[in-house]
Design a protein around this motif. Structure first.
Motif, PDB file in Angstrom:
ATOM      1  N   VAL A 183       4.443  -3.435  16.679  1.00 40.80           N
ATOM      2  CA  VAL A 183       4.836  -2.370  17.600  1.00 40.80           C
ATOM      3  C   VAL A 183       4.932  -1.037  16.861  1.00 40.80           C
ATOM      4  O   VAL A 183       4.480   0.000  17.370  1.00 40.80           O
ATOM      5  N   LEU A 184       5.493  -1.031  15.662  1.00 42.38           N
ATOM      6  CA  LEU A 184       5.584   0.213  14.892  1.00 42.38           C
ATOM      7  C   LEU A 184       4.201   0.766  14.549  1.00 42.38           C
ATOM      8  O   LEU A 184       3.983   1.983  14.598  1.00 42.38           O
ATOM      9  N   ARG A 185       3.258  -0.120  14.226  1.00 39.30           N
ATOM     10  CA  ARG A 185       1.893   0.348  13.958  1.00 39.30           C
ATOM     11  C   ARG A 185       1.286   0.978  15.206  1.00 39.30           C
ATOM     12  O   ARG A 185       0.600   1.992  15.134  1.00 39.30           O
ATOM     13  N   ARG A 186       1.531   0.391  16.355  1.00 38.46           N
ATOM     14  CA  ARG A 186       1.009   0.957  17.607  1.00 38.46           C
ATOM     15  C   ARG A 186       1.657   2.303  17.909  1.00 38.46           C
ATOM     16  O   ARG A 186       1.002   3.223  18.389  1.00 38.46           O
ATOM     17  N   LEU A 187       2.948   2.422  17.632  1.00 41.78           N
ATOM     18  CA  LEU A 187       3.631   3.694  17.869  1.00 41.78           C
ATOM     19  C   LEU A 187       3.088   4.795  16.962  1.00 41.78           C
ATOM     20  O   LEU A 187       3.015   5.961  17.369  1.00 41.78           O
ATOM     21  N   VAL A 188       2.699   4.431  15.746  1.00 44.53           N
ATOM     22  CA  VAL A 188       2.111   5.416  14.834  1.00 44.53           C
ATOM     23  C   VAL A 188       0.818   5.970  15.439  1.00 44.53           C
ATOM     24  O   VAL A 188       0.496   7.144  15.267  1.00 44.53           O
ATOM     25  N   VAL A 189       0.094   5.155  16.164  1.00 44.90           N
ATOM     26  CA  VAL A 189      -1.133   5.607  16.814  1.00 44.90           C
ATOM     27  C   VAL A 189      -0.810   6.425  18.068  1.00 44.90           C
ATOM     28  O   VAL A 189      -1.454   7.441  18.336  1.00 44.90           O
ATOM     29  N   ILE A 190       0.191   6.003  18.819  1.00 48.26           N
ATOM     30  CA  ILE A 190       0.502   6.626  20.109  1.00 48.26           C
ATOM     31  C   ILE A 190       1.199   7.977  19.966  1.00 48.26           C
ATOM     32  O   ILE A 190       0.927   8.901  20.732  1.00 48.26           O
ATOM     33  N   VAL A 191       2.109   8.124  19.018  1.00 45.10           N
ATOM     34  CA  VAL A 191       2.952   9.324  18.917  1.00 45.10           C
ATOM     35  C   VAL A 191       2.145  10.620  18.752  1.00 45.10           C
ATOM     36  O   VAL A 191       2.434  11.597  19.455  1.00 45.10           O
ATOM     37  N   PRO A 228       0.837  -1.210   0.000  1.00 47.06           N
ATOM     38  CA  PRO A 228       0.000   0.000   0.000  1.00 47.06           C
ATOM     39  C   PRO A 228       0.866   1.252   0.000  1.00 47.06           C
ATOM     40  O   PRO A 228       2.021   1.226   0.427  1.00 47.06           O
ATOM     41  N   ASN A 229       0.303   2.362  -0.479  1.00 49.13           N
ATOM     42  CA  ASN A 229       1.040   3.624  -0.436  1.00 49.13           C
ATOM     43  C   ASN A 229       1.050   4.148   1.009  1.00 49.13           C
ATOM     44  O   ASN A 229       0.358   3.600   1.871  1.00 49.13           O
ATOM     45  N   PRO A 230       1.829   5.180   1.311  1.00 55.47           N
ATOM     46  CA  PRO A 230       1.934   5.652   2.697  1.00 55.47           C
ATOM     47  C   PRO A 230       0.600   6.050   3.336  1.00 55.47           C
ATOM     48  O   PRO A 230       0.370   5.760   4.518  1.00 55.47           O
ATOM     49  N   ALA A 231      -0.274   6.694   2.586  1.00 56.39           N
ATOM     50  CA  ALA A 231      -1.569   7.074   3.153  1.00 56.39           C
ATOM     51  C   ALA A 231      -2.399   5.835   3.496  1.00 56.39           C
ATOM     52  O   ALA A 231      -3.040   5.776   4.555  1.00 56.39           O
ATOM     53  N   GLN A 232      -2.372   4.842   2.614  1.00 53.09           N
ATOM     54  CA  GLN A 232      -3.099   3.604   2.895  1.00 53.09           C
ATOM     55  C   GLN A 232      -2.485   2.865   4.074  1.00 53.09           C
ATOM     56  O   GLN A 232      -3.199   2.287   4.892  1.00 53.09           O
ATOM     57  N   TRP A 233      -1.151   2.891   4.166  1.00 53.63           N
ATOM     58  CA  TRP A 233      -0.501   2.224   5.291  1.00 53.63           C
ATOM     59  C   TRP A 233      -0.890   2.892   6.605  1.00 53.63           C
ATOM     60  O   TRP A 233      -1.115   2.211   7.601  1.00 53.63           O
ATOM     61  N   LEU A 234      -0.976   4.228   6.623  1.00 50.38           N
ATOM     62  CA  LEU A 234      -1.416   4.916   7.844  1.00 50.38           C
ATOM     63  C   LEU A 234      -2.835   4.509   8.220  1.00 50.38           C
ATOM     64  O   LEU A 234      -3.133   4.282   9.395  1.00 50.38           O
ATOM     65  N   TRP A 235      -3.705   4.407   7.225  1.00 46.80           N
ATOM     66  CA  TRP A 235      -5.068   3.946   7.483  1.00 46.80           C
ATOM     67  C   TRP A 235      -5.042   2.521   8.049  1.00 46.80           C
ATOM     68  O   TRP A 235      -5.755   2.203   9.000  1.00 46.80           O
ATOM     69  N   TYR A 236      -4.218   1.670   7.485  1.00 43.71           N
ATOM     70  CA  TYR A 236      -4.050   0.297   7.951  1.00 43.71           C
ATOM     71  C   TYR A 236      -3.489   0.277   9.376  1.00 43.71           C
ATOM     72  O   TYR A 236      -3.929  -0.504  10.218  1.00 43.71           O
TER      73      TYR A 236
END
Length: 134
Positions: free
Chosen positions: A42-50, A6-14
């Motif tokens: 863990v990286l996906r969770r950090l994207v939500v937490i930061v 996925p592109n970066p925007a889709q990855w953020l949504w994911y």
């Protein structure tokens, strides 16, 4: 054939829990079953937490002018608690993510287990002269 990412925007949504289009179904399974699946989780969770931490830092430190050390300790404890609970439920979370993309329940865990067993058999065949005892 390579897996379509996925592109970066889709990855953020994911990363925040959204469902990707069906053309990324194989990538979702790949993401959930590679040897680094836990690091990816863990990286996906950090994207939500930061972003939440950034807002809390601005409110506590800049707007309310709390002591920097108190703010950093509080935010650090928040990261610790968030990642702790995220890791407790990581297999269920990743399996649910894969199920949401059309795979059977607990399919990612089954694939990871099969890949680990195949790797163990390959190792034993190479280094243990075919002796599969643990």
């Amino acid at each position: 054939m390579s897996v379509k990412r996925p592109n970066p925007a889709q990855w953020l949504w994911y990363a925040v829990g959204g469902k990707l289009p069906d053309r990324y179904r194989e990538w979702v399974l790949h993401d959930a079953t590679v040897p680094t699946w836990l690091i990816r989780h863990v990286l996906r969770r950090l994207v939500v937490i930061v972003p939440i931490l950034a807002v809390l830092f601005l409110v506590l430190r800049v707007w309310l002018q709390f002591d920097l050390m108190i703010v950093l300790i509080g935010l650090g404890l928040g990261v610790y608690a968030g990642l702790y609970y995220s890791l407790i439920f990581c297999t269920h979370s990743v399996d649910s993510r894969v199920t949401r993309h059309g795979y059977p329940d607990q399919y990612a865990s089954q694939v990871r287990k099969a890949l680990k067993e195949a790797e163990r058999e390959r190792y034993n065949a190479t280094w243990r002269n075919g002796d599969a005892t643990s």
